[in-house]
Design a protein around this motif. Structure first.
Motif, PDB file in Angstrom:
ATOM      1  N   PRO A 125      -5.816   6.790   7.365  1.00 42.85           N
ATOM      2  CA  PRO A 125      -6.157   7.831   6.595  1.00 42.85           C
ATOM      3  C   PRO A 125      -6.289   8.171   5.131  1.00 42.85           C
ATOM      4  N   ASP A 126      -7.122   8.863   4.593  1.00 44.06           N
ATOM      5  CA  ASP A 126      -7.358   9.095   3.120  1.00 44.06           C
ATOM      6  C   ASP A 126      -5.863   9.177   2.360  1.00 44.06           C
ATOM      7  N   ALA A 127      -6.011   8.594   1.202  1.00 52.12           N
ATOM      8  CA  ALA A 127      -4.999   9.013   0.379  1.00 52.12           C
ATOM      9  C   ALA A 127      -5.043  10.363  -0.115  1.00 52.12           C
ATOM     10  N   PRO A 128      -4.000  11.144  -0.268  1.00 50.21           N
ATOM     11  CA  PRO A 128      -4.075  12.526  -0.873  1.00 50.21           C
ATOM     12  C   PRO A 128      -4.585  12.485  -2.252  1.00 50.21           C
ATOM     13  N   PRO A 129      -4.992  13.673  -2.602  1.00 51.33           N
ATOM     14  CA  PRO A 129      -5.119  13.547  -4.172  1.00 51.33           C
ATOM     15  C   PRO A 129      -3.981  13.396  -5.093  1.00 51.33           C
ATOM     16  N   ILE A 130      -3.721  12.596  -5.960  1.00 50.54           N
ATOM     17  CA  ILE A 130      -2.478  12.340  -6.586  1.00 50.54           C
ATOM     18  C   ILE A 130      -2.136  13.462  -7.215  1.00 50.54           C
ATOM     19  N   SER A 131      -2.858  14.407  -7.864  1.00 51.31           N
ATOM     20  CA  SER A 131      -2.534  15.645  -8.288  1.00 51.31           C
ATOM     21  C   SER A 131      -1.796  16.709  -7.615  1.00 51.31           C
ATOM     22  N   SER A 132      -1.888  16.274  -5.876  1.00 51.19           N
ATOM     23  CA  SER A 132      -1.046  17.112  -5.238  1.00 51.19           C
ATOM     24  C   SER A 132       0.234  16.739  -4.738  1.00 51.19           C
ATOM     25  N   LEU A 133       0.484  15.529  -5.359  1.00 51.94           N
ATOM     26  CA  LEU A 133       1.948  14.953  -5.192  1.00 51.94           C
ATOM     27  C   LEU A 133       2.865  15.509  -5.877  1.00 51.94           C
ATOM     28  N   ALA A 134       4.201  15.269  -5.407  1.00 46.67           N
ATOM     29  CA  ALA A 134       5.449  15.726  -6.363  1.00 46.67           C
ATOM     30  C   ALA A 134       6.029  14.684  -6.723  1.00 46.67           C
ATOM     31  N   THR A 135       6.746  14.718  -7.715  1.00 44.57           N
ATOM     32  CA  THR A 135       7.625  13.443  -8.360  1.00 44.57           C
ATOM     33  C   THR A 135       8.871  13.829  -8.082  1.00 44.57           C
ATOM     34  N   ALA A 136       9.732  12.830  -7.550  1.00 41.23           N
ATOM     35  CA  ALA A 136      11.256  12.686  -7.160  1.00 41.23           C
ATOM     36  C   ALA A 136      11.774  12.731  -8.751  1.00 41.23           C
ATOM     37  N   ARG A 137      12.982  13.313  -8.803  1.00 44.82           N
ATOM     38  CA  ARG A 137      13.677  13.401  -9.890  1.00 44.82           C
ATOM     39  C   ARG A 137      14.329  11.980 -10.118  1.00 44.82           C
ATOM     40  N   SER A 180      10.608   3.354  -2.809  1.00 47.27           N
ATOM     41  CA  SER A 180       9.133   3.341  -2.741  1.00 47.27           C
ATOM     42  C   SER A 180       8.759   4.774  -1.793  1.00 47.27           C
ATOM     43  N   GLY A 181       7.645   5.391  -2.442  1.00 46.45           N
ATOM     44  CA  GLY A 181       6.974   6.421  -1.865  1.00 46.45           C
ATOM     45  C   GLY A 181       5.393   6.356  -1.628  1.00 46.45           C
ATOM     46  N   PHE A 182       4.785   7.127  -2.264  1.00 50.73           N
ATOM     47  CA  PHE A 182       3.221   6.922  -2.518  1.00 50.73           C
ATOM     48  C   PHE A 182       2.747   5.634  -3.183  1.00 50.73           C
ATOM     49  N   ARG A 183       1.871   5.058  -2.505  1.00 50.23           N
ATOM     50  CA  ARG A 183       1.429   3.763  -3.180  1.00 50.23           C
ATOM     51  C   ARG A 183      -0.272   4.008  -3.116  1.00 50.23           C
ATOM     52  N   ASP A 184      -0.670   4.044  -4.280  1.00 50.88           N
ATOM     53  CA  ASP A 184      -2.289   4.373  -4.506  1.00 50.88           C
ATOM     54  C   ASP A 184      -3.100   3.366  -4.144  1.00 50.88           C
ATOM     55  N   PRO A 185      -3.925   3.381  -3.139  1.00 53.75           N
ATOM     56  CA  PRO A 185      -4.501   2.213  -2.601  1.00 53.75           C
ATOM     57  C   PRO A 185      -5.609   1.839  -3.640  1.00 53.75           C
ATOM     58  N   VAL A 186      -6.206   2.877  -4.712  1.00 52.90           N
ATOM     59  CA  VAL A 186      -7.294   2.432  -5.675  1.00 52.90           C
ATOM     60  C   VAL A 186      -6.291   1.514  -6.798  1.00 52.90           C
ATOM     61  N   ALA A 187      -5.167   1.890  -7.032  1.00 53.56           N
ATOM     62  CA  ALA A 187      -4.465   1.236  -8.096  1.00 53.56           C
ATOM     63  C   ALA A 187      -4.043  -0.202  -7.601  1.00 53.56           C
ATOM     64  N   ASP A 188      -3.671  -0.300  -6.269  1.00 51.51           N
ATOM     65  CA  ASP A 188      -3.313  -1.459  -5.792  1.00 51.51           C
ATOM     66  C   ASP A 188      -4.486  -2.587  -5.516  1.00 51.51           C
ATOM     67  N   ALA A 189      -5.779  -2.043  -5.376  1.00 50.87           N
ATOM     68  CA  ALA A 189      -6.956  -2.780  -5.442  1.00 50.87           C
ATOM     69  C   ALA A 189      -7.431  -3.379  -6.941  1.00 50.87           C
ATOM     70  N   GLU A 190      -7.069  -2.400  -7.612  1.00 55.20           N
ATOM     71  CA  GLU A 190      -7.247  -3.051  -9.102  1.00 55.20           C
ATOM     72  C   GLU A 190      -6.406  -3.954  -9.636  1.00 55.20           C
ATOM     73  N   ARG A 191      -5.063  -3.771  -9.271  1.00 58.47           N
ATOM     74  CA  ARG A 191      -4.109  -4.788  -9.652  1.00 58.47           C
ATOM     75  C   ARG A 191      -4.330  -6.063  -9.161  1.00 58.47           C
ATOM     76  N   SER A 207      -1.667   0.901   4.312  1.00 57.99           N
ATOM     77  CA  SER A 207      -0.257   1.052   4.425  1.00 57.99           C
ATOM     78  C   SER A 207       0.007   2.527   4.828  1.00 57.99           C
ATOM     79  N   ALA A 208       1.022   2.907   5.481  1.00 56.76           N
ATOM     80  CA  ALA A 208       1.593   4.165   5.550  1.00 56.76           C
ATOM     81  C   ALA A 208       2.150   4.864   4.272  1.00 56.76           C
ATOM     82  N   HIS A 209       2.244   3.968   3.312  1.00 63.48           N
ATOM     83  CA  HIS A 209       2.667   4.639   1.984  1.00 63.48           C
ATOM     84  C   HIS A 209       1.532   5.295   1.191  1.00 63.48           C
ATOM     85  N   ARG A 210       0.187   4.895   1.663  1.00 61.76           N
ATOM     86  CA  ARG A 210      -0.975   5.753   1.061  1.00 61.76           C
ATOM     87  C   ARG A 210      -1.115   7.052   1.395  1.00 61.76           C
TER      88      ARG A 210
END
Ligand SMILES: [Zn+2]
Length: 297
Positions: A125-137, A180-191, A207-210
């Motif tokens: 599955p494609d990763a969702p847009p990062i802007s659509s995600l919520a951030t944990a406290r 751990s929650g969302f892991r950005d596949p693009v950021a992982d590839a760059e790293r 990864s399911a985390h994407r």
């Protein structure tokens, strides 16, 4: 609508009914079954997830939830409940937890995860847009790192934590915090390219985390281990924890399914992995090959 839950197909962690006052010494299991289970629980040598392990205590809470008992693995009632489960799944009702029983049981658990069913079709599955995600406290994060999830997944997580707290199973502040929650596949590839260390990328290829639906929660940790170590002593400590025992019975009500090899890894099933693909259109449990169990979720 606080606990809105779109069920995954055939969720395994919702026993139809557990008697409030089970007689754990009762049951019509074969005489020897309880004794065999009591011994194998800590001694059997097997490789249920592709690497050798001793015993099955790590999986006992999930097995108990699956077969609908609260009695100990060494009890007659556990053996009787297991025999009934075996009968219902076309297996010889021995009441003994053996590889021939555990294998189809774990297949059910794997296929209860929409992510696994999607992967089985060859789809990542494609990763969702990062802007659509919520951030944990910050106080929901184990180490203070920023944890992002799809909003519905975070809300379901919070509802579950509230109920777990009310149930008295959050014995320490870190229990059920997110590491751990969302892991950005693009950021992982760059790293991976930058650090010339692509181990993380291999783990993250699909990864399911994407998806923004998967989360790793602190369950427990044995001395010297982190909350995501798959060392068997560490996983055993988690299996013995009140919170894990509570989750295997209750997390399904909030839409969560667990990867059986990793007590800390949970996936929310409340919305589709893929835009426009209703959950019900994914393959039914049992109709698809199972992804390799040790594949990093
Ligand atoms: Zn995970």
């Amino acid at each position: 609508m606080a606990t809105t839950h779109i069920p995954s197909i055939d969720p395994p962690s919702l026993p139809a009914s557990i008697a409030v006052d089970e007689d754990c010494d009762g049951g019509d299991a074969p005489e020897s079954a309880a004794a065999v289970n009591a011994a194998s629980l800590t001694t059997t040598v097997w490789s249920p997830f592709g690497r050798p392990e001793v015993g099955w205590e790590i999986y006992a809470p999930r097995v108990a939830a699956e077969i609908g008992t609260t009695c100990a693995p060494s009890s007659r009632r556990f053996a009787a409940s297991l025999a009934r489960w075996q009968q219902g799944h076309g297996l010889r009702p021995s009441g003994v937890l053996d590889p021939a029983t555990f294998q189809p049981m774990t297949t059910r658990w794997h296929l209860a995860r929409p992510f696994v069913r999607t992967n089985a079709k060859g789809i990542c599955p494609d990763a969702p847009p990062i802007s659509s995600l919520a951030t944990a406290r910050p106080n929901e994060s184990y180490s203070g790192k920023v944890i992002q999830l799809r909003p519905g997944a975070l809300e379901a997580y919070r509802n579950m934590v509230t109920e777990a707290r009310a149930a008295g199973v959050l014995r320490r502040p870190e229990v059920l915090t997110l590491f751990s929650g969302f892991r950005d596949p693009v950021a992982d590839a760059e790293r991976c390219a930058r650090d010339n260390n692509c181990q993380g990328l291999v783990r993250t290829i699909c990864s399911a985390h994407r998806t923004g639906l998967a989360m790793d929660v602190y369950i427990d940790a044995a001395p010297g281990f982190g909350p995501d170590s798959s060392n068997d002593d560490n996983r055993r400590a988690m299996a013995r924890s009140p919170v894990f025992r509570w989750m295997v019975v209750n997390a399904g009500r909030f839409g969560f399914v667990n990867y059986a090899f990793e007590p800390w890894h949970w996936e929310w099933t409340g919305e589709p992995l893929l835009p426009g693909v209703p959950i019900s259109s994914l393959p039914q449990a049992g109709s698809q090959p199972v992804a390799p169990p040790l594949a990093k979720p």
